[in-house]
Each structure stands twice: as structure tokens, then as C-alpha cells.
Scaffold this motif. Structure first.
Motif, mmCIF file in Angstrom:
data_model
loop_
_atom_site.group_PDB
_atom_site.id
_atom_site.type_symbol
_atom_site.label_atom_id
_atom_site.label_comp_id
_atom_site.label_asym_id
_atom_site.label_seq_id
_atom_site.Cartn_x
_atom_site.Cartn_y
_atom_site.Cartn_z
ATOM 1 N N GLN A 1077 0.838 -1.206 0.000
ATOM 2 C CA GLN A 1077 0.000 0.000 0.000
ATOM 3 C C GLN A 1077 0.868 1.249 0.000
ATOM 4 O O GLN A 1077 1.978 1.246 0.559
ATOM 5 N N GLY A 1078 0.330 2.292 -0.617
ATOM 6 C CA GLY A 1078 1.119 3.514 -0.775
ATOM 7 C C GLY A 1078 1.247 4.330 0.491
ATOM 8 O O GLY A 1078 2.349 4.674 0.930
ATOM 9 N N VAL A 1113 -3.025 3.007 -3.430
ATOM 10 C CA VAL A 1113 -2.064 4.080 -3.171
ATOM 11 C C VAL A 1113 -2.371 4.768 -1.858
ATOM 12 O O VAL A 1113 -1.518 4.898 -0.981
ATOM 13 N N ILE A 1114 -3.599 5.261 -1.707
ATOM 14 C CA ILE A 1114 -4.022 5.923 -0.470
ATOM 15 C C ILE A 1114 -5.121 5.072 0.151
ATOM 16 O O ILE A 1114 -6.093 4.723 -0.525
ATOM 17 N N ILE A 1115 -4.976 4.749 1.414
ATOM 18 C CA ILE A 1115 -6.030 4.003 2.076
ATOM 19 C C ILE A 1115 -6.473 4.732 3.337
ATOM 20 O O ILE A 1115 -5.714 5.480 3.955
ATOM 21 N N SER A 1116 -7.715 4.480 3.685
ATOM 22 C CA SER A 1116 -8.279 5.077 4.884
ATOM 23 C C SER A 1116 -8.023 4.174 6.076
ATOM 24 O O SER A 1116 -7.602 3.029 5.943
ATOM 25 N N GLN A 1143 -7.034 1.593 -8.198
ATOM 26 C CA GLN A 1143 -6.018 1.347 -7.181
ATOM 27 C C GLN A 1143 -5.524 2.632 -6.517
ATOM 28 O O GLN A 1143 -4.624 2.583 -5.682
ATOM 29 N N VAL A 1144 -6.119 3.764 -6.842
ATOM 30 C CA VAL A 1144 -5.624 5.028 -6.289
ATOM 31 C C VAL A 1144 -6.047 5.191 -4.840
ATOM 32 O O VAL A 1144 -5.246 5.561 -3.976
ATOM 33 N N ILE A 1145 -7.321 4.937 -4.527
ATOM 34 C CA ILE A 1145 -7.819 5.139 -3.167
ATOM 35 C C ILE A 1145 -8.543 3.874 -2.719
ATOM 36 O O ILE A 1145 -9.356 3.318 -3.459
ATOM 37 N N TRP A 1198 -13.576 4.168 -5.761
ATOM 38 C CA TRP A 1198 -12.976 4.538 -4.474
ATOM 39 C C TRP A 1198 -13.982 4.556 -3.337
ATOM 40 O O TRP A 1198 -13.590 4.659 -2.178
ATOM 41 N N LEU A 1199 -15.289 4.513 -3.667
ATOM 42 C CA LEU A 1199 -16.358 4.642 -2.678
ATOM 43 C C LEU A 1199 -16.206 5.948 -1.913
ATOM 44 O O LEU A 1199 -16.341 6.006 -0.683
ATOM 45 N N CYS A 1200 -15.934 7.004 -2.646
ATOM 46 C CA CYS A 1200 -15.691 8.317 -2.060
ATOM 47 C C CYS A 1200 -16.331 9.401 -2.928
ATOM 48 O O CYS A 1200 -16.543 9.233 -4.129
#
Length: 1402
Positions: A1077-1078, A1113-1116, A1143-1145, A1198-1200
Motif C-alpha cells: 500500500q502507498g 495508493v491511499i487508504i483510509s 487502485q488510487v484510493i 474509491w467509494l468516495c
């Protein structure tokens, strides 16, 4: 009668029982002229050096015949105590009358016992009783003994420096072992009594007269005679005489056979040889031997002249390197009983019984055992990783096969299959189960083949070739044996021999080599120049030195014996040459007084020693005269906690006292470590490195691992150099494993060998001492070390006993450790304890227990650790683990004296204010560990500083890999854990988990002193968390992370900038089933900025359903409803390479506050594709609560929600209601819903809401209307903490109340009343929204207030890299008190209120 017999038997037994050895007594020797007359008794004489006594003595022990229990019965001591005479003194003491009857009593008692048990007549019993009474009278009548039946041991014990004037022995039968005797005159008479008495003499020093006569062989080793000694040696047998350092004088030998080693000029006449040795002197040696004479070591190899020097060693290699070979031979990977396990679906017995030895006499064979009715196939699985295989290259698999029984219907082999499995897809063959589950995932490679598997009389060979269609890295090799049926009703066996995979030979051609070691970061390297040398400065050349081997050097006039406590003469500089010392015996202790110096010659030698204590100087080379000789210092001694060197300085090593100085400096090899410039594969003999090296044939080299879990899957390889040319090395054996050398990172290659070696005793180079008690070097003064190797040093769990150790030396002026090597260490590598201003430069370490580079107490500052390397570092005991941030707690104990060794790191830095430049760490619990110490420990507990408050002085160009995996939150750089000392228990405690640190200038906590922990130009790969920093302020600038689960976990005010974060390199053995993960944004009370980062190679993991566990890349972070994010995360100038949009978020939708309020600002829209580049984008969670205007779009990937930020900011408040929503971490359930917050106004007509729970905190978008509705009813009292409503921003808040409610509203700042206001009633809600924030309005349905923080001035933010994250601001609150005369609240709540959004036009 039976019991009577038993009684009588025991009485007789008392006569038979004889003590075999009895101490008779001791006699003090007070006369230096001493003689022992043992001419009438058999003696075993030992001359023993014993420095525990001050006065010589003899100890006499009866060892045969039980002559007496009283020494005075057989020994007469002259009045002046100069002579001890053994004699037959007939009047025995009454206590000893039984002794003389010993032999006859045994015979009679034995006969009586036999008669007793074979008689049944009472008369016979009476006769026995009478016999016993008679026997007693016989004993009483004994009045004399015969010394001819007696043997005694005589131990002559003297202090090691004691010197006799004369020492005489008159001997009967027996033997004498004399070692370490120093005397003016020695006279041994073994001839007068014409008895055989063997003599063994070693380390004998005689100044005047030596006379020995014996009827047995005479052997004398290490004989020293003065220039006027007269020696006369006679025997009827053989003489073997060896001088210690030659002999000068005349010699005469009368013997049928004579052999003299060189050194004498002689003439021979018949059996007589006469002559002069080494120029002659007044000394004379006369030997008469009836059989043969050998005289050895006559030549004076160590001249006494102070101007003499041994020829110094040369700097060149012992063996010139041959050329690198042009064709690499093939390599066999063999399989057999030791590395295979039998697995199957059923029908297996234990591992040991399934595969065992092959037929007797058949090498490289094994037997496979099948139970009855076993399945029609089984599988032999390798317990070791397979070799790495190149795509398209042809390999050979071969075996020889024979059935254990004659071919029949139940043992017909149909075919076999070779497999290469992903280790993640099958059961661990090293585990306890032998069950084999065929994986759902396809093997990396398989091939089925046929052969002749029918014979049970001879082995039949089968060869197959195979070519993988892909590179195979981490894999497990297996052979499946397939039969036509089950195994049948009877057990069966088969035999296999020479089972192997053959890697083909190949031509050696230079591959494409790297031109640099990194794409982005700058990893500094040491100077390529060698240290300048000037042989004229060599200490051993100086003219005021005196020789160790010269008797005139020593106050006693003789060279001290190794077994003595040797003290150098005061004021002398003593030179050791190889011929000066015994290279086989162990020197007990050498003390160098403050005015003295011990200097070693630059010549190859070995010294065995227990202790060396340096109060003055010890010199074995200097910075301008580094030694080329192969010098081995081997430390001996059993495990002890006693201080045999000096008080507080331990045992088995070298200790340098305060004011003392040591310099040990061997040949410089440079570079001491480098890195591959091309990947090396299994089977390769030749590797290419990045730096020029002057390494030599025969030296040992370490090639480090390229896998993640270094300790669990050890793929470090120690190789031996066969040839070296420039930057190309050829080994004597092929590499077993794959070692990566791609552009992203490269395996290190380190030189382990040095010409000067300090080692603990033991065999080989492994950690073989079961007590883990090696040598140690402790420097309390100044010390310089370079070019030495330390093997099996350190003493496990004994504090202050480390291989190389600066100990409480204060601020030193000229101390360093450079280009040294520590290997196979029992405890640490290089230690700095209570010492400042030390330089550790270009050192290497491998295979170490406990922390390696070790700063001990937390007070050590201003030290330089530059260009060092550490690898394969092992925690002591159970490694610190734990599934959460809390870690594990370890208490000091005998088996863990430093509890932080449970998390042993390559570099352990208790005070960060030191310079770390260009270092590398391979393995360890962490690579670089920065534990928190609230106070110094150990000797510095009273020093009034807080070590954890000191920032890094310098940290640049360092790398770490293959670490951090023991602990779920572990990192290759770990700023965390806590080490404390309990004054009550006097014990240390270590907690490996999350502990924060505040850092300040000079470690002083005061306003304006805040400092950042800054990591510059850092590279981490094959890591868990990369850099894990639990502190409050951190900057990571210039950073590469490759093949790590996450590149970093950064707490507090954190900035990651100018970085490459690479999810997958070209290393084919890097992947071991972990997610990559990023960056994970934290969930509360931090400030994180990620800028100028390239994220690359993050690919979808099909097995990961949860987006937060995928390769994003970015995870919560969404695990909690208690911890809720404010506006705490930001990005800028992000680039993506080989990353698809999904795969970005990675955001997980769960019912927690941390999920609902996940957010960050992308300040230039560089991370978020499709937005207006250069303008900020706001990313919020899955709830439409974040849909604040028509620029917002929802990403299904991203579910965002993704929105143009515009003039909006992230805002966060805590709505606090007594008894419902309390301040702080109340840990209420995630689903403790008490209402909703909804956007209103600004044209919003639909519900855009989020849940309110009993855990305080709501985060959303500023400059918007927030409608708060409580399912419990509206509280009469509400406290709203404006945690993050930034300068010039506001929240327009609406709350429902019953009609005719009256309000008292005020705002207050805890720390200043300048910002306190009482709210006044406005004319409309619109007036409130457009107002200054000190008004309210109630429209008989909703109360409207404008929440503004008046205490802000606009400086409340963390700014880095063009991005900004605003501070959480504490203790500014709005207080609302509501009353209503018409409606009574229920338990403080107005209930039954309608849930109606305020007007969309507001």
C-alpha cells in the motif's frame, strides 16, 4: 539367622572398604633452598603455579595403600624447613593402626564373608564371631607399616613469579610433572635408588646449575638457561631436550644416536658429539643417554639485541588472484532425507518413518515408506526453498529409482510430476502436518514424466529437461509419485538416490551493470582513497623498545611464564615478536602499567590469552602504520561474572583503564562493503559489485538476503573468494539463493575477513560456545581500532561485555572504530556507553545477538556513525510481537538483561543527537531503533535530561531492509517503544508499542524550541511499515520505498516529500503474500502532508475484497468510532506510474466515525484524475454528507465523494451533551446512534446526512449549514467544541427546539477571556449567517447560530511542500442553554420534535 548374617556381613564390609585417596596435610615452604627426599616411597610430584597463594607450600595426598591419615607418621621436616624427607616411622598414632593392616584385612574379611553365607551351622557362626574378635586384636597390635606399598602425590604449589635458589628431588618410583619452575639450581636424582621414575618437564628456567639423572626417558620442553648455567643430564634411556629460544654455549653429548637441530658447530667422535652453539658462552650442557638424544630449537630465533626486528609482513595478498573463469560449471541442487518431507492425502506415518536412510552402502539415497492402502499418489516436498529459475532456460531433473518389493499390481508407478509451488498456496512442509492440500491456485510450474520404475534389483536412472515459462522466485519444489492403484494390503517401500535439479553451465559474459544505486535518493559513499601510510612512523621501529623474550627486560631476570600474572616492567616499552611468546599456551593475564607500553611486531602470530589490562598503552599498528600481518588474539576462559581483568571490567578480554590507550590497526580493505551491480541467480559463481575493492583470494564475503523475512528465511550467504578482478568476484562455490541487483535496490556484499583477528575460544567460525561467553574489549580511556575482525566475541546477557565497547569514557578526543568486522557475536557489535565524540566508520557486522551498533544509556551524543553495515541481527529470547499498537512488555531478567533486546535492531540509538550517514541495515527486529527514554538508564540515571526529547543531529543516506515483520506496526526505522527503569525493583522494563516523543533543540522542552526528527535521503525496502514514527514532529525528505507493505507510518506533524513509493520491484523473491500500500492516512489528531511523491506499480489483488486491504495508493483507516479524523491529511504534486484508477484510493465502508469522516485535500488535484489540475480537490467518504455542491461526483472505484474544494475547508466539532455525548475517549459502541447531522441551505433540498453517535466528533465541510437532529430529543444544554473551524471560516448550525424556547448562548476560550462573547438575538437566520458570529436567531422551529472561533489569527496550520493542514484548536467552545416555560424537558431533553431540514435558501 538371616538377619544375623546380614549384620555380620556389614561388620566385615567395614574392614574391606578402603579410601582410595586421603589428604595428609600441607607444609609451608619458607626456605628458597628446598629439597624433597622421596627415595623410599612411590611419588607423583606436580609442580603447580597458583597465584591465589602468596607463600609456597607442598600438599601431600595418599593415593595408594592408605599409609596414614597423619602427615607426621611418614614425613620429617627439617628445622629450617629446607628439607622434606619421607621415611618409615614405626610408631604410629593410635588413630592409624588400622592402616597397616589394610591388605591382610581385605583377604581375611573376604574369606570370612564367603564362609558366612554358605554355612548353616550355628557352630560355624560362633567360629566367625571369634575370628572377627581376633582380627580386631591383630589390628590393635599393628605397630609399623611398609612404605614400599604406599604411594603419595606431592603438589608443590608456588606463586607464578616465585624463584628458588635451589630445588632438589631424590626419587623412588613414580612420575614427576614439573611446569613453570624457576630456580638457580635444580638437582633431580632418579638414579641412586635404581628405580624407574618418569620425568616430564616444561617451561624450566635455570640460572646456575642443572643436574638430572634418571633411569627413564627425560623430556624437557621450553628450557631456558642463563649464559653461565652448567647442565648435566644423564639417563639410561632417551633424552629429548627443547630450548625455548635457543642456546648459546658449549655442548657435549654421549649417546649412540644424536640429533641436533641447526645452531651448533660440532665434531663427532664415535658416540660423542661436542661443539659450540650460537657463538658460545660460559654455559655448558652435557648429556649422557644410553639410547638416543634429540636437541631441538637450538638456534636463537629471537635475538636479544634491542636493535633486532623481525621482518615485517607485506601488504600484498598471500595468493595472487587468478583470472575470472570464462565458463561457469553446472550446479546440482540435491534432495534427500535431510530436506524432503513425505506429504499426502492420507496413509502416512511420522516424518522420520516416512523417509529414512537408503540401502546400506548406497550414497545419496533414501527410502520412502508407504503404509497399507495409501492413496495412489504421494508427494515429496522440499523443506528448503527451490533455486530461482530463469524463464526459457533449460534445466535437468534426475533421479535413480528402485522398488523395495518385486513389481506387482499394487506398486506399479504410472508416472511422476515435478512441481514448483507458491509457498503461500500449500501447507508449510516445515510444519507439524504432513497433510497435502492441492492448491486452488495453479503451480508456478509442473511437468509430468515417465521412466523405468519397474526394477527392484537395481537403480534405474531417469533424466528429464524442463524450461519454465516464467521466472520462478519464491517457490517450493515437490515430486509427486503416481501409482496405478492404492498401495494394497501390505506396507511397501521404494528407494531413490541422486535426486537433484541441475542448473546448466554457462559462459560468463558481463551483464548490463548499474550506473547508480538509486533513482532518486543520494546515498553517500566514503572516500575512495586509502588512509595514507608511512612505514617510518611504525612504533615497532622505535629504538627505545625492549624485547619481551629478553630475560633482562624483566625484573626477575627471566621471561614470565604464560600461566603467571604478567606485569610489564614500569617505564618500559616491550616489543612482542612471534618468537617472543608461546603460540600454543594460554597467557593468564597481562597487565600494562600506566608508564609502560606493549607493542606488537607487524608479523604473523597467534596469542592465546585470558585477560589483558591496559593502564598504559597497547599498540598493534597505528593510523599511519597499519599492520599487514595475520595476528590472531584468542581469548580463553570459562563463563564467570567475576572481574579477573580488574574491578568492573569482567573477564576474558581486554580492558583499557581511564588514562590508558589502545591502538589496533590492521590492513585496510576498501570498500568494506558494497552492493551488487547486477542480479545474481542460484548457481552463479560470479558477481559484479558497484565499487572498486582490494579484497583478496581466500577471504570471506557476505552476500545479503533479498527476501523480506530475514530471520525466518535466512538467505544470507557467506562465500569464499576464488578470484577477484576489479569489480568482479568469483566464489569457490555457487550461490544457493537469488540476490537482487536492480535499479530499485541491490543486495549488499560485505567483506568479513581481516588480517588481525580477535576471537573467543571455540572451533570454527560459528556461535559454537554453548555458554555464549566470548571475549570482549572494553575501553574506559582512548581507543583506536581499524582493520580487525572479531569472531565469537561478547558475552550474552552480561552487561558491558561486548565485542568492542567504549565504556564511560566521557568526551573522547581521538577514538574511533573503522573498517572492522564483527561476526558470529554472542552479544552486540559496537557499543558506545557514556561516551561522546566517537567515530564508527565503514564497519560491518553479521550474525549478531542483541542490538548491534548500541548507544546504551541515553546520554551518548555527538558520535558519528558513518558508512557502517549490519546484518542478520537476532532478538534475544521471544521477539516482541503483538497485533496492535500496544506491542508487548518485557521485564529485565537473567535471560534478558536488556529487555529491549526482544526488539534487537541493527542500530539502537537511545539519544538521537548523533550523526548517522550512509549506513545500511539488513535484517533485525528493526534496522534503526529509536526507543523512548524519559530518563537515562544505567550509570547515568541521575543525569537530568530526557533522552527522547533530543532530535536527530543528522540522518542522511541510510538504508534498511528485510525487517519490521515481527510486530504488526514494526518498521525498518522504528521510532517507538519505551524503556524505563523502576527504582523500586531496580529493573528495566521495555514496551515495544506506541509511545510518542516530543523533540526540542538541545532536548529542552520550552516554547520556541520545537525541532523535527528529519530523515533525509533514506531508502527502505522489503519492510513492513518502512519508517514507523510515533513522535509528534517528523519530516521524511528524499525517500525511496520498494516492496514494503507500507512505506511509512508517520504521526504528529508529519511530512513525506520527494519520494518514490514502489509497490513491486523487479525482485522475483520479494513477494511473500503481503499487501502493498502507498500510504495510510491516520484517523485522528495528526497532521500529515504527502508531497512530490511518485507512487508506482500498485496492482489489484484479486483475493482482497476489502478496498482497505487491497494494493491501493491511499487508504483510509476506518476501524473505530471513537477515533474520528478531522481535516488532518493532504497531498500535493503526486504522480502515478503503472497504477490503474481503482487502485488510487482504498476506502472501507463500515459503520464507524473514522469511515464516515475519512477525508483529505489534494491541493493541486495531481492525485485525483479528471479534476482541474492545479486547483485543490476535496475527497470525502462514501456518505453524501460530503456532497456539498454540484462539483461533487461519486467514485464507485474509491467509494468516495470527490469535489472541487473551492472556498471550503474541512471542519470538525464535538457536540457535547452531559450524560449523552461526553468529552474524551468514551469507547461507546460503534452503533450508539443518537441523531444525524445534515447539510442545509445553499440550495440543498435532499438529505445529505451523517450519523451522530455517543462518541464525540463530527467532521464535514466548513462554510456550510449543519443541521443537528437528536433522536433522543434536543438537549437543554449543549457544549460545542470548535475543534477545527479555521480562521475566517464558520459553520452555520441549526438545531430544532419547541416554540417559545429562550436561549442563553455564549462562547469562551479557556486560556483568555478576550475572545469570550454573549450571543445576541438577530432579526433573521440570514442575518446570523452573514453576521460576525455573535448572534443567534430562533424561528420557533430551529435555533440558528454561526460558529466562529474568535481566538484564531490565521497562523494555526502546518505547511509543507505547498500543502497545508490546519491545527486542531483546543478549548474554544460555544455553550447553549435552552429553557421553555411551556414545554417541560424530559430528563434534560425536548422530545417529540419534528425532524425538518431548514430552508434550502438560507
Amino acid at each position: 539367622m538371616k538377619f544375623f548374617k546380614i549384620f555380620i556381613f556389614f561388620i566385615l564390609l567395614c574392614f574391606v572398604i578402603v579410601k582410595s585417596e586421603q589428604l595428609l596435610g600441607e607444609i609451608e615452604i619458607s626456605n628458597k633452598n628446598f629439597a624433597i627426599d622421596a627415595s623410599v616411597v612411590d611419588t607423583n610430584i606436580n609442580y603447580v603455579l597458583d597465584d591465589t597463594i602468596k607463600t609456597p607450600k607442598i600438599v601431600i595426598t595418599s593415593i595408594k595403600g592408605d599409609a596414614t591419615t597423619n602427615i607426621n607418621d611418614i614425613v620429617f621436616v627439617s628445622e629450617d624447613k629446607s628439607t622434606v624427607t619421607f621415611g618409615d616411622y614405626t610408631e604410629l598414632s593410635s588413630s592409624n593402626k588400622l592402616v597397616g593392616f589394610n591388605l591382610i584385612s581385605m583377604i581375611i574379611a573376604s574369606l570370612l564373608s564367603i564362609v558366612l553365607f554358605f554355612t548353616t551351622k550355628k557352630s560355624s557362626i560362633v567360629l566367625l564371631v571369634i575370628s572377627i574378635i581376633s582380627l580386631s586384636f591383630m589390628i590393635n597390635g599393628i605397630q609399623s607399616i611398609s612404605l614400599s606399598d604406599v604411594s603419595v602425590r606431592i603438589d608443590v604449589k608456588v606463586p607464578s613469579s616465585f624463584q628458588f635458589e635451589s630445588f632438589k628431588l631424590k626419587l623412588n618410583t613414580g612420575s614427576s610433572n614439573i611446569a613453570g619452575l624457576i630456580t638457580s639450581s635444580l638437582d633431580i636424582d632418579g638414579c641412586s635408588m635404581v628405580k624407574d621414575h618418569s620425568l616430564t618437564i616444561n617451561k624450566l628456567i635455570v640460572f646456575s646449575s642443572l643436574k638430572i639423572c634418571s633411569t627413564k626417558d627425560i623430556k624437557i620442553k621450553n628450557l631456558e638457561l642463563s649464559t653461565n648455567t652448567i647442565a648435566d643430564i644423564k639417563t639410561t634411556k632417551n633424552v629429548d631436550l627443547q630450548f625455548l629460544n635457543g642456546y648459546s654455549g658449549s655442548i657435549s653429548i654421549d649417546s649412540p644416536s644424536s640429533l641436533l637441530e641447526p645452531g651448533c658447530t660440532t665434531t663427532v667422535s664415535g658416540e660423542k658429539t661436542t661443539g659450540t652453539c650460537n657463538g658460545g658462552s660460559t654455559a655448558k650442557v652435557s648429556i649422557t643417554a644410553s639410547n638416543s638424544t634429540i636437541v631441538r630449537n637450538i638456534e636463537i630465533t629471537c635475538p636479544m639485541d634491542n636493535s633486532w626486528r623481525v621482518t615485517p609482513a607485506q601488504s600484498g595478498p598471500a595468493t595472487n588472484s587468478p583470472s575470472i573463469f570464462t565458463t561457469q560449471p553446472s550446479t546440482d541442487i540435491n534432495y534427500g532425507k535431510s530436506n524432503l518431507v513425505f506429504m499426502g492425502q492420507w496413509g502416512f506415518v511420522s516424518k522420520a518413518q516416512s523417509i529414512f536412510n537408503g540401502p546400506t552402502g548406497v550414497e545419496n539415497s533414501f527410502t520412502v515408506n508407504f503404509t497399507s492402502w495409501a492413496p495412489d499418489s504421494n508427494i515429496l516436498v522440499s523443506t528448503e526453498g527451490s533455486p530461482t529459475l530463469k524463464s526459457g532456460l533449460t534445466y535437468v531433473f534426475s533421479l535413480e529409482f528402485m522398488l523395495g518389493q518385486k513389481l506387482g499390481s499394487f506398486n506399479t508407478i504410472s508416472n511422476m510430476t515435478i512441481y514448483f509451488f507458491d509457498p503461500q498456496s500449500i501447507y508449510d512442509p516445515n510444519g507439524s502436518s504432513q497433510y497435502f492440500q492441492y492448491p486452488s491456485k495453479q503451480p508456478l510450474y509442473l511437468k509430468t514424466f515417465n521412466g523405468d520404475f519397474t526394477s527392484n534389483t537395481s537403480f534405474i536412472k531417469t533424466n528429464i529437461t524442463f524450461s519454465p515459462t516464467q521466472d520462478i522466485g519464491n517457490a517450493i519444489f515437490a515430486l509427486q509419485i503416481n501409482r496405478t492403484t492404492l498401495t494394497g494390503p501390505d506396507p511397501s517401500t521404494l528407494f531413490i538416490k541422486n535426486m537433484k535439479i541441475t542448473i546448466p553451465s554457462k559462459s560468463i559474459t558481463t551483464p548490463t551493470l548499474l550506473s547508480k544505486d538509486s533513482e532518486l535518493v543520494n546515498l553517500p559513499r566514503p572516500s575512495v582513497a586509502l588512509d595514507p601510510q608511512d612505514i617510518s612512523t611504525c612504533t615497532y621501529k622505535q629504538t627505545d623498545l625492549v624485547h619481551w623474550h629478553n630475560p633482562s627486560t624483566w625484573s626477575g631476570g627471566f621471561v614470565p611464564l604464560p600461566s603467571s600474572n604478567i606485569v610489564l616492567p614500569e617505564g618500559k616499552r616491550v616489543l612482542i615478536s612471534p618468537c617472543s611468546i608461546s603460540q600454543t599456551e594460554t597467557y593468564k593475564k597481562i597487565t600494562i602499567p600506566a608508564t609502560s607500553e606493549l607493542v606488537f611486531s607487524d608479523s604473523s602470530m597467534t596469542m592465546h590469552v585470558q585477560d589483558i589490562y591496559v593502564q598504559g598503552k597497547l599498540t598493534m599498528g597505528t593510523s599511519t602504520c597499519r599492520y599487514n600481518a595475520n595476528i590472531n588474539i584468542i581469548f580463553h576462559g570459562n563463563k564467570t561474572t567475576s572481574d579477573t581483568i580488574a574491578q568492573y571490567f569482567g573477564s576474558k578480554g581486554i580492558a583499557v583503564a581511564s588514562g590508558g590507550f589502545i591502538s589496533v590497526q590492521g590492513k585496510q580493505y576498501h570498500n568494506t562493503w558494497t552492493k551488487l551491480s547486477a542480479t545474481a541467480w542460484s548457481g552463479d559463481y560470479v558477481v559484479y559489485v558497484q565499487d572498486s575493492i582490494n579484497w583478496e583470494v581466500g577471504q570471506q564475503v557476505l552476500v545479503t538476503t533479498s527476501v523480506y523475512k530475514d530471520e525466518i528465511n535466512n538467505q544470507n550467504e557467506v562465500m569464499t573468494i576464488a578470484a577477484v578482478q576489479g569489480k568482479v568476484i568469483q566464489f569457490t562455490q555457487p550461490l544457493k539463493f537469488y540476490h537482487y541487483g536492480g535499479q530499485e535496490y541491490q543486495a549488499e556484499v560485505a567483506l568479513l575477513s581481516r588480517r588481525i583477528v580477535f576471537r573467543g575460544d571455540g572451533d570454527g567460525e560459528e556461535q559454537t560456545n554453548s555458554e555464549s561467553f566470548g571475549g570482549h574489549v572494553l575501553v574506559n580511556g582512548e581507543g583506536q581500532f581499524s582493520g580487525i575482525r572479531l569472531i565469537r566475541m561478547g558475552q550474552t546477557n552480561i552487561k558491558a561485555r561486548y565485542p568492542l565497547h567504549y565504556h564511560l569514557a566521557g568526551t573522547v578526543k581521538n577514538s574511533y572504530i573503522s573498517d572492522c568486522s564483527v561476526t558470529n557475536s554472542y552479544y552486540r557489535c559496537y557499543t558506545i556507553h557514556g561516551t561522546n565524540n566517537v567515530s564508527l566508520v565503514r564497519n560491518v557486522a553479521f550474525d549478531v545477538r542483541g542490538h548491534c551498533y548500541y548507544l546504551e544509556d541515553g546520554v551518548e551524543v555527538d558520535n558519528n556513525l558513518w558508512f557502517n553495515f549490519a546484518s542478520y541481527v537476532h532478538p534475544i529470547g521471544k521477539p516482541a510481537q503483538g497485533p496492535s499498537q500496544t506491542g508487548e512488555v518485557f521485564q529485565q531478567s537473567d535471560s534478558l538483561t536488556q529487555p529491549a533486546d526482544s526488539a534487537a535492531g541493527c542500530y539502537y540509538i537511545t539519544n538521537a543527537y548523533n550523526s548517522l550517514v550512509g549506513n545500511a541495515a539488513s535484517g533485525g527486529w528493526s534496522g534503526f531503533a529509536f526507543p523512548n527514554l524519559d530518563k537515562p538508564i544505567g550509570n547515568h540515571r541521575t543525569i537530568p535530561i530526557v533522552p527522547s526529547q533530543f532530535p536527530l543531529k543528522e540522518f542522511t543516506g541510510n538504508t534498511a531492509h528485510s525487517s519490521g515483520y515481527y510486530f504488526s506496526e514494526g518498521g525498518s526505522i522504528y521510532v517507538g517503544g519505551n524503556l524505563t527503569f523502576n527504582e523500586a525493583t531496580q529493573l528495566l522494563t521495555y514496551n515495544s508499542g506506541r509511545f510518542s516523543r516530543l523533540t526540542f533543540f538541545n532536548g529542552t522542552n520550552k516554547e520556541g524550541n520545537q525541532m523535527w526528527m528529519r530523515f533525509n535521503n533514506t531508502k527502505i525496502y522489503l519492510s513492513n511499515r518502512g519508517i514507523n514514527h510515533w513522535g509528534e514532529r517528523v519530516e521524511v525528505v528524499g525517500y525511496e520505498s520498494h516492496d514494503s507493505i507500507r512505506p511509512a507510518t508517520l504521526f504528529g506533524k508529519a511530512w513525506l516529500s520527494n519520494a518514490i513509493v514502489n509497490g513491486q520491484s523487479g525482485n522475483i523473491v520479494s513477494y511473500q503474500g503481503s499487501t502493498r500500500q502507498g500510504f495510510q492516512f491516520y484517523d485522528t489528531y495528526v497532521q500529515t502532508i504527502v508531497s512530490d511523491v511518485n507512487f508506482r506499480n500498485f496492482f489489484k489483488n484479486p483475493s482482497r475484497i476489502d478496498p482497505e486491504s487491497d494494493n491501493r495508493v491511499i487508504i483510509s483507516m476506518t476501524h473505530s468510532d471513537v477515533f474520528k479524523p478531522q481535516g488532518i491529511s493532504a497531498t500535493k504534486s503526486i504522480t502515478l506510474t503503472n497504477v490503474s484508477n481503482p487502485q488510487v484510493i482504498g476506502h472501507s465502508v463500515v459503520e464507524t466515525g473514522s469511515s464516515r469522516y475519512f477525508n483529505f485535500i489534494d491541493w493541486d488535484s495531481s492525485l485525483v484524475p479528471g479534476r482541474k489540475v492545479g486547483y485543490p480537490t476535496l475527497v470525502g467518504s462514501h456518505q453524501n454528507w460530503w456532497q456539498f455542491d454540484n462539483t461533487c461526483t461519486y467514485s464507485n472505484d474509491w467509494l468516495c465523494w470527490v469535489c472541487d474544494k473551492g472556498d471550503k475547508e474541512i471542519a470538525s466539532i464535538s457536540v457535547l451533551v452531559p450524560g449523552l455525548i461526553e468529552d474524551g475517549y468514551t469507547n461507546m459502541p460503534d452503533n450508539s446512534y443518537v441523531g444525524t447531522a445534515s447539510l442545509f441551505g445553499s440550495g440543498i433540498t435532499n438529505r445529505r446526512s451523517t450519523n451522530i453517535t455517543r462518541n464525540a466528533g463530527i467532521t464535514g465541510v466548513s462554510n456550510m449549514g449543519w443541521y443537528l437532529w437528536f433522536s433522543t430529543g434536543t438537549p437543554t444544554y449543549i457544549n460545542i467544541w470548535l475543534a477545527q473551524v479555521i480562521y475566517k471560516n464558520y459553520l452555520f448550525i441549526a438545531i430544532p427546539y419547541p416554540a417559545n424556547t429562550q436561549f442563553t448562548i455564549k462562547c469562551a476560550y479557556l486560556y483568555s477571556n478576550r475572545f469570550n462573547h454573549n450571543y445576541t438575538l438577530a432579526n433573521s437566520a440570514a442575518e446570523v449567517r452573514s453576521g460576525n458570529g455573535t448572534q443567534y436567531y430562533f424561528d420557533q422551529t430551529h435555533l440558528f447560530i454561526k460558529a466562529v472561533n474568535f481566538a484564531l489569527d490565521g497562523s494555526e496550520s502546518f505547511n509543507r511542500g505547498g500543502a497545508k493542514v490546519y491545527n486542531v484548536f483546543w478549548k474554544f467552545n460555544i455553550f447553549i442553554q435552552a429553557t421553555n416555560k411551556n414545554v417541560q424537558p424530559v430528563n434534560g431533553f425536548y422530545t417529540n420534535l419534528n425532524d425538518v431540514l431548514p430552508s434550502s435558501t438560507l
